[in-house]
Design an enzyme around this catalytic site. Structure first.
Site, short mmCIF file in Angstrom:
data_model
loop_
_atom_site.label_atom_id
_atom_site.label_comp_id
_atom_site.label_asym_id
_atom_site.label_seq_id
_atom_site.Cartn_x
_atom_site.Cartn_y
_atom_site.Cartn_z
N ASP A 287 0.38 -12.53 -16.88
CA ASP A 287 0.18 -13.65 -17.80
C ASP A 287 -0.38 -13.14 -19.12
O ASP A 287 -1.32 -12.34 -19.16
CB ASP A 287 -0.79 -14.66 -17.16
CG ASP A 287 -1.08 -15.82 -18.08
OD1 ASP A 287 -0.14 -16.51 -18.48
OD2 ASP A 287 -2.27 -16.03 -18.41
N GLU A 329 4.25 -11.15 -20.23
CA GLU A 329 4.37 -12.28 -21.16
C GLU A 329 3.45 -11.95 -22.32
O GLU A 329 2.23 -11.89 -22.16
CB GLU A 329 3.93 -13.59 -20.51
CG GLU A 329 4.03 -14.76 -21.48
CD GLU A 329 3.09 -15.91 -21.14
OE1 GLU A 329 3.30 -17.01 -21.67
OE2 GLU A 329 2.13 -15.69 -20.37
#
EC number: 2.4.1.18
Length: 605
Positions: A287, A329
């Site tokens: 993330d 990401e």
């Protein structure tokens, strides 16, 4: 009565709860503790029964013969006047996020699982949120077991890889998962560690790879037992696991891990290894790495030790688990993320591509055709990291893109009637770009049957919609089968190469060639109309003569009764140079339509 501690010839190696043949060993890092007691079912929660032994580097150890799998326990940490009751930071199982640690059962019958990850150019990823994907009741979240019941559906759709949103224990039972309270424990409401292992095993048996989303840019902030874990902190910050200065600040709370402290680095590194080693994951998706490598997303607040931590973890994962897919990401178009460590890169295999999703969504969501830029489509199709198309994951919907003030594509196109002709047509157009462009394509759960609104962790998927929109599901299935070259006539869609040889910004039409090695059965021609106007006898260039057969027509009423069923036939190439190609042909092109053509392979004579 104090419990008798067994002292085997050699101490058990490792951190956290360590079951073995003669009991269970425990080791915890608490460098500022004056003493540590271990309490649990095995000693009737008597804080005087099991005092842990101080080791070097702030570690505390105990080996308890009476402890068994399934026992609940905690650490009591004494520091001055403080007595702190803590869940084990490395426990694999908890009763809940504010409950107790559980001695986990490390044994699991994988039934000889030897699943091999697919080549990255042959993946179609399906992002899944376990809590909303398949729910048995309205008052409880979905589980690993309930999600597993849809594996046959996913395989029939053509999906071969699931990406799970975070499954580490979080506060409460409902969450996206990006607020991890205990990063080693598996979310109890979903089914705990055994449930996750069972899900992965079943996925592999169905031919589905599994990638897990992990959160290392912050912890918590709720139900966070790591916070001031052993009583020490500076500036009223988080203590030993966190930065205790301005670097602690993140968009999600004041809880960025201290990437410069070796014990914290090992804590995160070992967690990444655990998912691949113990849970047989086929990859990880980190993330928002932007907030691992910088404090606030700007280069002037970079965190070099966050970058070096990613390098260490990724290089170790690649060495120990070759072929696994490690995704970042970051959303800042940074080539260095997917460069190898030896070149100074972070060593990710791929990253989510903001240069695809944002322009493609912008183009299909514009209200008026005149504002749809074919140059944006061109750039989205051709963008690469480090000259490799498969260093990017491309999509039109993800959990982030359908929340945080944004909705699903059909709802963005037509908020009042998200199943209108316009919404269906342009949603399909965006998804077709995902599945025909070079890159690793990804869908978000329910996208294939026109899921509307925005993502909410309390709003489960309505599976009646899958039957209601079975034609659109069939459309996605047909595109995925072409993307994966299931019939051996569209190999180019698995290749690196793309050439946008036709760009008509006035009429809002693009045509592009995809190829791997080139030639019949490999070359693919995709034609897309981003406007309402239909076209008759529309000419496009072709790389070779012969017959180019129609493989896909998005306007077919097989997919939706609302579509126009524009008649399109195979193309017979004329020796008429056009679009910089030696041959060309004319075709019919529907409103917001997309067509896919390829040649048959030559038969052996």
């Amino acid at each position: 009565m104090p419990i008798t501690l067994e002292k085997p010839a050699a101490k058990i190696v490792g951190m956290g709860c360590l079951p073995h043949d003669q009991g269970v060993a425990f080791r915890v890092w608490a460098p500022n503790a004056e003493r540590v007691a271990l309490v649990g079912d095995f000693n009737h929660w008597d804080e005087s029964a099991t005092m842990m032994e101080a080791e070097d580097n702030g570690h505390w150890y105990a080996n308890v013969a009476e402890a068994e799998i399934g026992d609940e326990y905690r650490y009591l940490i004494f520091n001055g006047d403080m007595k702190l009751s803590r869940i084990d930071p490395r426990c694999r199982e908890v009763t809940n996020s504010v409950g107790n640690s559980v001695v986990h059962d490390p044994h699991f019958d994988w039934e000889g699982d030897k699943f091999k990850m697919y080549p990255f150019n042959e993946l179609v990823i399906y992002e899944m949120h376990v809590g909303t994907f398949c729910c048995d009741t309205k008052d409880k979240p979905g589980t690993f077991e309930s999600a597993s019941r849809k594996f046959e559906y996913l395989r029939s759709l053509g999906i071969n890889c699931i990406q799970l949103m975070p499954a580490a224990e979080f506060a409460g039972d409902y969450s996206w998962g990006y607020n991890p309270a205990h990063i080693y424990a598996v979310e109890s409401a979903y089914g705990g560690p055994h449930g996750l292992k069972q899900m992965v095993k079943l996925a592999h048996q169905h031919g589905l790879a599994v990638i897990l989303d992990v959160v290392y840019n912050h912890f918590g902030p709720s139900d966070l037992h790591l916070w001031q874990f052993d009583g020490w902190s500076e500036n009223n910050k988080g203590g030993i696991y966190f930065y205790n200065d301005w670097r602690s600040s993140t968009p999600w709370g004041d809880s960025r891990p201290d990437y410069g402290r070796q014990e914290v680095r090992s804590f995160i590194h070992d967690n990444a290894v655990m998912w691949l080693e113990d849970f047989h994951m086929d990859g990880l998706r980190y993330d928002m790495t932007l907030y691992m490598r910088s404090v606030n997303g700007n280069d002037d607040t970079s965190i070099p030790e966050g970058w070096s931590l990613a390098q260490w973890i990724n290089s170790d994962l690649h060495a120990r688990f070759p072929g696994k897919l490690i995704i970042a990401e970051d959303m800042r178009n940074n080539n260095w993320l997917t460069k190898p460590k030896e070149w100074g890169g972070a060593g990710f295999n791929a990253q989510w591509d903001a240069e695809f999703v944002h322009p493609i969504r912008d183009v299909v969501e514009q209200v008026e055709d005149q504002y749809r830029s074919m140059f944006k489509v061109h750039n989205a199709l051709c963008h690469k990291f480090n000259y490799s198309a498969f260093e990017r994951v491309i999509y039109s919907e993800s959990h982030d893109e359908v929340a945080n003030g944004k909705s699903r594509v059909p709802s963005e196109i037509d908020e009042k009637n998200p199943h209108s002709w316009y919404a269906q047509k342009r949603t399909v157009l965006a998804s077709a770009m995902v599945l025909t462009a070079p890159g690793i394509p990804m869908l978000f759960q329910g996208q294939e049957f026109l899921r509307t609104g925005w993502f909410d962790d309390t709003r489960p998927i309505d599976w009646h919609q899958e039957k209601e929109w079975r034609g659109i599901v069939r459309l996605y299935r047909d595109l995925i089968h072409l993307r994966l070259n299931k019939t051996g006539i569209t190999a180019g869609l698995t290749g690196q190469r793309v050439e946008v040889h036709h760009l008509n910004d006035n009429d809002k039409v693009v045509a592009f060639r995809r190829w791997k090695e080139g030639g019949p059965g490999d070359d693919v021609i995709v034609v897309a109309n981003f406007a309402t106007n239909e076209h008759t006898d529309y000419r496009i260039g072709l790389p070779r003569g012969g017959t180019w057969k129609l493989r896909f027509n998005s306007d077919s009423t097989h997919y939706s009764d609302d579509f126009d069923n524009t008649k399109v036939v195979d193309l017979v190439a004329e020796e008429h140079p056009y679009d910089g190609q030696p041959y060309s042909a004319t075709l019919q092109l529907a409103s917001y339509g997309i067509l896919v053509f390829s040649e048959d392979k030559p038969t052996d004579k």
